[in-house]
Design a protein around this motif. Sequence first.
Motif, PDB file in Angstrom:
ATOM      1  N   LEU A  90       0.691  -1.151  -0.143  1.00  0.00           N
ATOM      2  CA  LEU A  90       0.083   0.084   0.136  1.00  0.00           C
ATOM      3  C   LEU A  90       0.908   1.220   0.161  1.00  0.00           C
ATOM      4  N   ARG A  91       2.099   1.352   0.807  1.00  0.00           N
ATOM      5  CA  ARG A  91       2.611   2.531   0.705  1.00  0.00           C
ATOM      6  C   ARG A  91       3.560   2.594  -0.448  1.00  0.00           C
ATOM      7  N   GLU A  92       4.010   1.498  -1.024  1.00  0.00           N
ATOM      8  CA  GLU A  92       4.600   1.612  -2.280  1.00  0.00           C
ATOM      9  C   GLU A  92       3.545   2.146  -3.700  1.00  0.00           C
ATOM     10  N   ALA A  93       2.403   1.739  -3.477  1.00  0.00           N
ATOM     11  CA  ALA A  93       1.590   2.172  -4.303  1.00  0.00           C
ATOM     12  C   ALA A  93       1.321   3.866  -4.344  1.00  0.00           C
ATOM     13  N   ALA A  94       0.972   4.235  -2.982  1.00  0.00           N
ATOM     14  CA  ALA A  94       1.074   5.631  -2.762  1.00  0.00           C
ATOM     15  C   ALA A  94       2.331   6.397  -3.103  1.00  0.00           C
ATOM     16  N   ARG A  95       3.614   6.125  -2.789  1.00  0.00           N
ATOM     17  CA  ARG A  95       4.578   6.832  -3.071  1.00  0.00           C
ATOM     18  C   ARG A  95       4.588   6.738  -4.572  1.00  0.00           C
ATOM     19  N   ALA A  96       4.346   5.958  -5.241  1.00  0.00           N
ATOM     20  CA  ALA A  96       4.566   5.875  -6.628  1.00  0.00           C
ATOM     21  C   ALA A  96       3.590   6.852  -7.425  1.00  0.00           C
ATOM     22  N   CYS A  97       2.808   7.681  -6.792  1.00  0.00           N
ATOM     23  CA  CYS A  97       2.010   8.651  -7.551  1.00  0.00           C
ATOM     24  C   CYS A  97       1.847   9.911  -6.821  1.00  0.00           C
ATOM     25  N   ASP A  98       1.396  10.912  -7.705  1.00  0.00           N
ATOM     26  CA  ASP A  98       1.255  12.087  -7.260  1.00  0.00           C
ATOM     27  C   ASP A  98      -0.036  12.724  -7.051  1.00  0.00           C
ATOM     28  N   ASN A  99      -1.059  11.607  -6.698  1.00  0.00           N
ATOM     29  CA  ASN A  99      -2.180  11.916  -6.334  1.00  0.00           C
ATOM     30  C   ASN A  99      -2.308  12.917  -5.165  1.00  0.00           C
ATOM     31  N   PRO A 100      -3.340  13.828  -5.310  1.00  0.00           N
ATOM     32  CA  PRO A 100      -3.176  14.837  -3.936  1.00  0.00           C
ATOM     33  C   PRO A 100      -3.491  14.179  -2.682  1.00  0.00           C
ATOM     34  N   MET A 101      -4.103  12.991  -2.492  1.00  0.00           N
ATOM     35  CA  MET A 101      -4.269  11.973  -1.423  1.00  0.00           C
ATOM     36  C   MET A 101      -3.162  11.401  -1.055  1.00  0.00           C
ATOM     37  N   ARG A 102      -1.789  11.577  -1.503  1.00  0.00           N
ATOM     38  CA  ARG A 102      -0.767  10.817  -1.495  1.00  0.00           C
ATOM     39  C   ARG A 102      -0.357  11.094   0.245  1.00  0.00           C
ATOM     40  N   GLY A 103      -0.226  12.170   0.463  1.00  0.00           N
ATOM     41  CA  GLY A 103       0.227  12.129   1.745  1.00  0.00           C
ATOM     42  C   GLY A 103      -0.748  11.623   2.898  1.00  0.00           C
ATOM     43  N   ALA A 104      -1.937  12.009   2.708  1.00  0.00           N
ATOM     44  CA  ALA A 104      -2.915  11.243   3.743  1.00  0.00           C
ATOM     45  C   ALA A 104      -2.776   9.977   3.804  1.00  0.00           C
ATOM     46  N   LEU A 105      -2.899   9.376   2.519  1.00  0.00           N
ATOM     47  CA  LEU A 105      -2.695   7.911   2.388  1.00  0.00           C
ATOM     48  C   LEU A 105      -1.282   7.466   3.150  1.00  0.00           C
TER      49      LEU A 105
END
Length: 242
Positions: A222-237
């Motif tokens: 889950l962390r890897e998927a979030a780190r790999a994107c620049d979605n505005p929700m990235r930090g919260a995730l």
Amino acid sequence: MRIALISDIHANEVALRAVMASIEEVGVDQVVCLGDVATLGPRPGATLDVLRELGCPCILGNHDEFLLEPALIRTYTDVPIVVDAVDWCRDQLSGDDLAFLRTFQARLEIPLDAGSTLLLFHGSPRSHMENLLADTPPEELDRALAGYAATVMAGGHTHIQMLRQHRGTLLVNPGSVGLPFKEFAAGGPPTLLDHAEYATVEARRGAVQVTLHRVPVDREALREAARACDNPMRGALLRHYA
């Protein structure tokens, strides 16, 4: 007949694959998705790829329609991070992805066995933005379900698992695959739970059984998927998955 119900994936491919592995172990005749599949999370396109490969019927959720009708989200929320995350997810999708979302349907009725039926929707039969909760007054449920009848009715939307009897009908919420809530958020920031959720509905020789499932999810994935994107929700995730 055993049917798996998944809902509110929210572009969380990692959680969706964990749930599908659990469903394969349980063994079902059919999977149905109750909507909200490709917004807020890090992998909207990949999540749609999994659903297309699965080939299951899909119900249109409010977030699915937000992807198709950009102005609609502002009738639901004006929270900047949510609006921006939906816009970001839309930008990641192809024309084929959007065409796939247009195949989603508002409601679906499935026969379970002789005399038993399953009615599926996202929020309620009349609106994909309506909340049906464990403490919704019976009179409000009467209005929300008016004109519809089934042995079991199931919807998502609230991100909270539920099994409730209402005037003889079993009312089910399978919870959320990608963003399960600890409690009803009521428009505020939610507290997320550390698992993925789904439900199974089974009918055999007149007996009906509903089971709510919770599945562990690989937090590093889950962390890897979030780190790999620049979605505005990235930090919260990333804060949640820390």
